[in-house]
Design a protein around this motif. Sequence first.
Motif, mmCIF file in Angstrom:
data_model
loop_
_atom_site.group_PDB
_atom_site.id
_atom_site.type_symbol
_atom_site.label_atom_id
_atom_site.label_comp_id
_atom_site.label_asym_id
_atom_site.label_seq_id
_atom_site.Cartn_x
_atom_site.Cartn_y
_atom_site.Cartn_z
ATOM 1 N N LYS A 155 0.568 -0.742 0.109
ATOM 2 C CA LYS A 155 -0.332 0.237 -0.166
ATOM 3 C C LYS A 155 1.004 1.439 -0.011
ATOM 4 C CE LYS A 155 -3.423 -2.424 2.499
ATOM 5 N NZ LYS A 155 -4.105 -2.380 3.577
ATOM 6 N N PRO A 156 0.614 1.840 -0.827
ATOM 7 C CA PRO A 156 1.637 3.165 -1.298
ATOM 8 C C PRO A 156 1.403 4.456 0.298
ATOM 9 C CG PRO A 156 0.100 2.948 -3.001
ATOM 10 C CD PRO A 156 -0.724 1.964 -2.284
ATOM 11 N N GLY A 157 0.240 3.765 0.655
ATOM 12 C CA GLY A 157 0.198 5.429 2.249
ATOM 13 C C GLY A 157 0.434 4.585 3.149
ATOM 14 N N ASN A 158 0.454 3.122 3.722
ATOM 15 C CA ASN A 158 1.359 3.107 4.092
ATOM 16 C C ASN A 158 2.869 2.457 4.671
ATOM 17 O OD1 ASN A 158 -0.704 0.920 6.151
ATOM 18 N ND2 ASN A 158 -0.155 -0.439 4.922
ATOM 19 N N LEU A 159 2.990 3.037 3.148
ATOM 20 C CA LEU A 159 4.809 3.219 2.455
ATOM 21 C C LEU A 159 5.341 4.500 2.930
ATOM 22 C CD1 LEU A 159 8.134 2.195 2.474
ATOM 23 C CD2 LEU A 159 7.198 2.468 -0.486
ATOM 24 N N GLY A 160 4.471 5.810 2.546
ATOM 25 C CA GLY A 160 4.594 6.931 2.861
ATOM 26 C C GLY A 160 4.894 7.421 4.358
ATOM 27 N N ALA A 161 3.775 6.450 4.946
ATOM 28 C CA ALA A 161 3.533 6.919 6.749
ATOM 29 C C ALA A 161 4.990 6.472 6.964
ATOM 30 C CB ALA A 161 2.160 6.148 7.546
ATOM 31 N N VAL A 162 5.332 5.311 6.378
ATOM 32 C CA VAL A 162 6.691 4.353 7.264
ATOM 33 C C VAL A 162 7.996 5.906 7.139
ATOM 34 C CG1 VAL A 162 8.209 2.706 7.121
ATOM 35 C CG2 VAL A 162 6.056 2.196 7.073
ATOM 36 N N LEU A 163 7.827 6.702 6.074
ATOM 37 C CA LEU A 163 8.660 7.584 5.680
ATOM 38 C C LEU A 163 8.345 8.158 5.913
ATOM 39 C CD1 LEU A 163 8.768 6.982 1.883
ATOM 40 C CD2 LEU A 163 10.440 6.279 3.161
ATOM 41 N N ARG A 164 7.441 8.635 6.555
ATOM 42 C CA ARG A 164 7.149 10.111 8.024
ATOM 43 C C ARG A 164 7.915 9.708 8.791
ATOM 44 N NH1 ARG A 164 1.318 13.269 7.650
ATOM 45 N NH2 ARG A 164 1.738 14.554 9.441
ATOM 46 N N SER A 165 7.526 8.205 9.612
ATOM 47 C CA SER A 165 7.909 8.374 11.006
ATOM 48 C C SER A 165 9.337 7.942 11.098
ATOM 49 C CB SER A 165 7.528 7.203 11.503
ATOM 50 O OG SER A 165 6.338 6.683 11.949
ATOM 51 N N ALA A 166 10.145 7.470 9.656
ATOM 52 C CA ALA A 166 11.064 7.939 9.422
ATOM 53 C C ALA A 166 12.039 8.742 9.842
ATOM 54 C CB ALA A 166 12.276 6.483 8.120
ATOM 55 N N ASP A 167 11.341 9.848 9.020
ATOM 56 C CA ASP A 167 12.420 11.275 9.285
ATOM 57 C C ASP A 167 12.388 11.465 10.934
ATOM 58 O OD1 ASP A 167 13.023 13.336 7.174
ATOM 59 O OD2 ASP A 167 11.034 14.259 8.801
ATOM 60 N N ALA A 168 10.831 11.754 10.863
ATOM 61 C CA ALA A 168 10.500 11.916 11.967
ATOM 62 C C ALA A 168 11.497 11.429 13.204
ATOM 63 C CB ALA A 168 9.195 11.931 12.733
ATOM 64 N N ALA A 169 11.842 10.251 13.343
ATOM 65 C CA ALA A 169 12.941 9.533 14.318
ATOM 66 C C ALA A 169 14.603 9.966 13.859
ATOM 67 C CB ALA A 169 12.719 7.799 14.683
ATOM 68 N N GLY A 170 14.350 10.748 12.329
ATOM 69 C CA GLY A 170 15.943 10.568 11.686
ATOM 70 C C GLY A 170 16.495 9.336 11.361
ATOM 71 N N ALA A 171 15.762 7.709 11.174
ATOM 72 C CA ALA A 171 16.169 7.364 10.136
ATOM 73 C C ALA A 171 17.950 6.933 9.650
ATOM 74 C CB ALA A 171 15.654 6.980 9.635
ATOM 75 N N ASP A 172 18.030 6.723 9.664
ATOM 76 C CA ASP A 172 19.738 6.641 8.497
ATOM 77 C C ASP A 172 19.327 6.448 7.057
ATOM 78 O OD1 ASP A 172 22.780 6.703 9.789
ATOM 79 O OD2 ASP A 172 21.056 6.011 10.707
ATOM 80 N N ALA A 173 18.262 5.369 6.613
ATOM 81 C CA ALA A 173 17.716 5.378 5.678
ATOM 82 C C ALA A 173 17.141 4.246 5.631
ATOM 83 C CB ALA A 173 18.998 4.805 4.979
ATOM 84 N N VAL A 174 16.021 3.779 4.622
ATOM 85 C CA VAL A 174 14.784 2.815 4.469
ATOM 86 C C VAL A 174 14.862 1.837 3.010
ATOM 87 C CG1 VAL A 174 12.233 2.514 4.118
ATOM 88 C CG2 VAL A 174 13.015 5.021 5.150
ATOM 89 N N ILE A 175 15.481 0.500 3.550
ATOM 90 C CA ILE A 175 15.126 0.343 2.407
ATOM 91 C C ILE A 175 14.009 -0.937 2.178
ATOM 92 C CG2 ILE A 175 16.866 -1.796 1.537
ATOM 93 C CD1 ILE A 175 18.688 -1.380 3.172
ATOM 94 N N VAL A 176 13.853 -0.948 0.577
ATOM 95 C CA VAL A 176 12.108 -1.719 -0.147
ATOM 96 C C VAL A 176 12.804 -2.831 -0.273
ATOM 97 C CG1 VAL A 176 9.927 -1.220 -0.617
ATOM 98 C CG2 VAL A 176 11.475 0.745 0.420
ATOM 99 N N CYS A 177 12.314 -3.716 -0.067
ATOM 100 C CA CYS A 177 12.500 -5.421 -0.637
ATOM 101 C C CYS A 177 11.788 -5.226 -1.588
ATOM 102 C CB CYS A 177 13.808 -5.879 0.480
ATOM 103 S SG CYS A 177 15.373 -5.331 1.712
#
Length: 303
Positions: free
Chosen positions: A162-184
Amino acid sequence: MGREVITSAQNPKIKELLALQEKSRLRREKGLFVVEGRRELEHCLNAGFRVRTVFVCPEILPIGDLFPDQSPLCAFGLRPHPSQTEVWAPPVHEATGGYGLERETDPEKVSVIEVSRAVYEKIAYREGTEGIVAEVYAKGRRLEDLRLSDRPLVVVLEAVEKPGNLGAVLRSADAAGADAVIVCDPATDLYNPNLIRASIGSVFTRQIAVCSSEEAIGWLKARGIRIYTAQLQDSEWYYDTDMTDGTAIVMGTEATGLTDIWRQAADAHIRIPMLGQLDSLNVSVSAAILLFEAVRQRNSATR
């Protein structure tokens, strides 16, 4: 020479723009995608993407506001061409032949086209945007391009649909300052308009790589990043797991969870307590909980 003005949704340029919004196959073929709104476009250009065409509705965003200092386009690094019908973009990498190939290009002109309000309402993907939509060249998303901190925090998503789920995870990753998101093994397009919308631009602010699960596992292990898989079976509470060193939080789909390749590669299996009658959370909610546990632990360790 006056600026090009489009007042009909039947114009070929408008038809192509709408097709890019709707068809992932066309986005891949042309190496283009669509960005809507000032904030999203600013993040996109700050990340080094190159614009092909900007569509502006002067009834919403007056053309005169485009070019003065501190204006939207000038703030994005675009400067007016002497004709005032085009602007110059700085040189960046351009995708050719799809998302995976890149080459260096010389600065090229970026067309700025006026559209009527009726046309803008046709091309705007959501309500409340600021009268600006752009066609942008895609870039490759490769593991080897990721740059990590000393104690990297990485999110891995397997076969997200789901594009919306991936977008929301990216938003959380940004808020937490994660280095990267890997989509497999992705089942959705990273440049899907719904994903860009849900991420509110964090699809551009976070480093993202796309690869197979096998490639991701090899890459993480080669860098000594511990793999923590979120799963219910054979797992320990997430808050009892040390996330202060290099950490990869791995999550699967809500329907089927993670495949065995990730379960077997994991350094630990972790779970979130479920105190009600249901046995799972939305993947984006779970990702946020686990990411901010890593943030909490790291902040505590430095005090």
